[in-house]
Design an enzyme around this catalytic site. Sequence first.
Site, short mmCIF file in Angstrom:
data_model
loop_
_atom_site.label_atom_id
_atom_site.label_comp_id
_atom_site.label_asym_id
_atom_site.label_seq_id
_atom_site.Cartn_x
_atom_site.Cartn_y
_atom_site.Cartn_z
N HIS A 202 43.54 27.80 61.88
CA HIS A 202 43.13 29.16 60.86
C HIS A 202 43.54 29.27 59.42
O HIS A 202 43.34 29.72 58.71
CB HIS A 202 43.53 30.38 61.82
CG HIS A 202 42.79 30.59 63.10
ND1 HIS A 202 42.84 30.28 64.33
CD2 HIS A 202 41.33 31.28 63.03
CE1 HIS A 202 41.83 30.41 64.97
NE2 HIS A 202 40.98 30.99 64.34
N GLU A 442 22.55 17.62 72.16
CA GLU A 442 23.85 16.95 71.92
C GLU A 442 24.37 16.22 73.17
O GLU A 442 25.65 15.76 73.24
CB GLU A 442 24.67 18.07 71.40
CG GLU A 442 24.74 19.35 72.21
CD GLU A 442 25.62 20.54 71.65
OE1 GLU A 442 26.36 20.34 70.69
OE2 GLU A 442 25.56 21.60 72.11
N ASP A 466 28.63 16.03 69.01
CA ASP A 466 28.74 15.91 70.28
C ASP A 466 27.95 14.90 70.64
O ASP A 466 28.60 14.13 71.58
CB ASP A 466 28.28 17.23 70.89
CG ASP A 466 29.58 18.18 70.97
OD1 ASP A 466 30.63 17.81 71.40
OD2 ASP A 466 29.31 19.39 70.77
N CYS A 513 21.96 19.84 62.94
CA CYS A 513 22.99 20.79 62.49
C CYS A 513 24.29 20.24 62.86
O CYS A 513 25.37 20.79 62.49
CB CYS A 513 22.62 22.36 63.24
SG CYS A 513 22.85 22.11 64.85
C1 PEP Z 1 27.34 19.58 67.20
O1 PEP Z 1 27.64 19.13 68.31
O2 PEP Z 1 26.97 18.61 66.17
C2 PEP Z 1 27.27 20.99 66.84
C3 PEP Z 1 26.51 21.22 65.64
O3 PEP Z 1 27.94 21.80 67.56
P1 PEP Z 1 29.43 22.05 67.49
O4 PEP Z 1 30.16 21.19 66.20
O5 PEP Z 1 29.63 23.42 67.35
O6 PEP Z 1 30.08 21.31 68.79
MG MG Z 2 28.09 20.71 69.81
#
Ligand code: PEP
Ligand code: MG
Length: 602
Positions: A202, A442, A466, A513
């Site tokens: 944080h 993922e 992931d 993403c």
């Molecule tokens: C990812 O795994 O790329 C993703 C966007 O999700 P997070 O980073 O929240 O696991």
């Molecule tokens: Mg992820």
Amino acid sequence: MKQPPVTGTEKREVVLTGIAASPGIACGTAFEYVKPEPVVDERTLGDSAEVEGDLERFERSIDKSSRELKKILSFARQKVGDAKARILEAQIMVLDDPYLQNAIRKRIREERKNVEFVVHDEITKYATLMMAARDEYMHERAHDMEDLKNRIVRNLHQETMTSKFDGSHIVVAHNLTTADTMILSRNQVLGYATDMGGVTSHAALFSRSLKIPAVVALGDITRSVHSGDTVIIDGYNGRVIVNPGPDSMRAFEERRCTMTAFEEKLAGFRDLPATTTDGHTVELSANIELSEELHYVVMQGSQGVGLYRTESLLIGSDDIPTEEEQLTEYRRICDTIYPGRVIMRTFDIGGDKLASDTAEEANPFLGWRGIRISLDRPEMFMDQLRAMLRASTKKNMAIMFPMITTLAELRLAKQFVARAKSDLRARKIKFDENIPVGVMIEVPAAAMNASALAAEADFLSVGSNDLVQYMLAVDRGNSLVASLYDEFDPAVLVTLKHVVNAGHKQKIWVGICGGMAGNPIAAPLLIGMGMDELSVVPAVLPEIKKIIRSVSYVSLQALAKEALSKGSGHEVKKLLREFIAREIPDIPLGDTHGENRRTARP
Ligand code: PEP
Ligand code: MG
């Protein structure tokens, strides 16, 4: 990587590498923020007058600590907004907890032990339990508990701590709690450099909101730096230089000029579409964790939100927010981004993220996480889906499921959406009947089976953070294997291309993403592969837009084809760096830019 610490009288340059937690570059003198651990001895109290005396001291200390924390909380609310400040409320709640207070009073009376000892002992019990959890979030909370304990003991001893300084400095500390980061920011802080901490801490989150560069997890910077030493902090690539020599100072000045000029130049791209020179448009959106980031996202010229990590709503609270509470938050986001689209991801709890009441898991990343938890917790899932649907009336929202592995999971999750819709219909509550429902790719099994998933989803969005860790069997947050985490590995690239083709065959869009999308050397490759959407951290949005607007789609397709023919991640990176250097030479790649970027969230 560290050089040997300085010995002797002459101050030698020391270069330290940690985790880039908040972007920006600064040079200044160090302010060592030392928080002495209060010394607590164990004493037996003599008579009842002494017992009463300690009980009174306890009340006064609780009172003072509460006033201090409330002051910090109100300051935090002004600076970073309600949601982020919530983490401080958690400390106040523990402090005000009648159960804890009564347990302490009882022990002082019954055991006749001095108040400092009892406070220390009781709160340490909680912190030790939290520290034993495998979850980074709980470790952060344990540090907050320790902080609270030290505050109460300090107030019992009537000690004060200096968190004020004159002039502007780079704060160097062993570890910074949320409260420290907040309280220190009342000074002119040029940057934060700490021994401990992670990008998801944080304190790191606050630094980003406060726009103060920060590098964390430096190991033992506190041993190499003393107040007054000159320090350069580079929050873009996680590097800190202590006592820089003339060459480093010159390099710093150059880098600062380049970054400033570059950022000024990028401002011009804000309102332009992400279209290549030959007219191919890509949807460029932003990842967010907190609604407070919306303003920044809009300022950075984002078309929408490609990933809203709703699990951030759980930070700092023991309970899952109610349907109504979630609705308020989701509506605010959709209204602000309208007419842009917001992709809301259902809670991705577990793994290294906030675990709810999980029992200890040997392999949390392979455990009870994401959609698995939602499917096992129908009430929680339904509340969230109803809240999302109710916030969808402007028709600019899509729902996305994390950690889908099988088609059966997608079908089950969609049945929940259908049930939430019929609940709302029965209650005559409006929502978007045609809300798109997508899947995060993922998990390698989902990537391999992308065609079947694409046949029943409205879009696919690759979670490369992931996907890469699961494909290469490399923990995304483990620094021991960080060098093995290679998003350019040929196996990863082939998989990405397979997912794009699978989606397009079913005539649905495919985006990405994960952190890879915001990597300037990866973006051209991803677009060349056919990704329709890139969702990136807001800070890099203008830079990625500039890249897209500087090149032709035809050249990116050729680049992707060549990259897919390479035999190693190293060769792929070389190719991509050469492409950027040749086609868009004003993108400042630096030494490691785009290669060693940490992929930990966000
Ligand atoms: C990812 O795994 O790329 C993703 C966007 O999700 P997070 O980073 O929240 O696991
Ligand atoms: Mg992820």
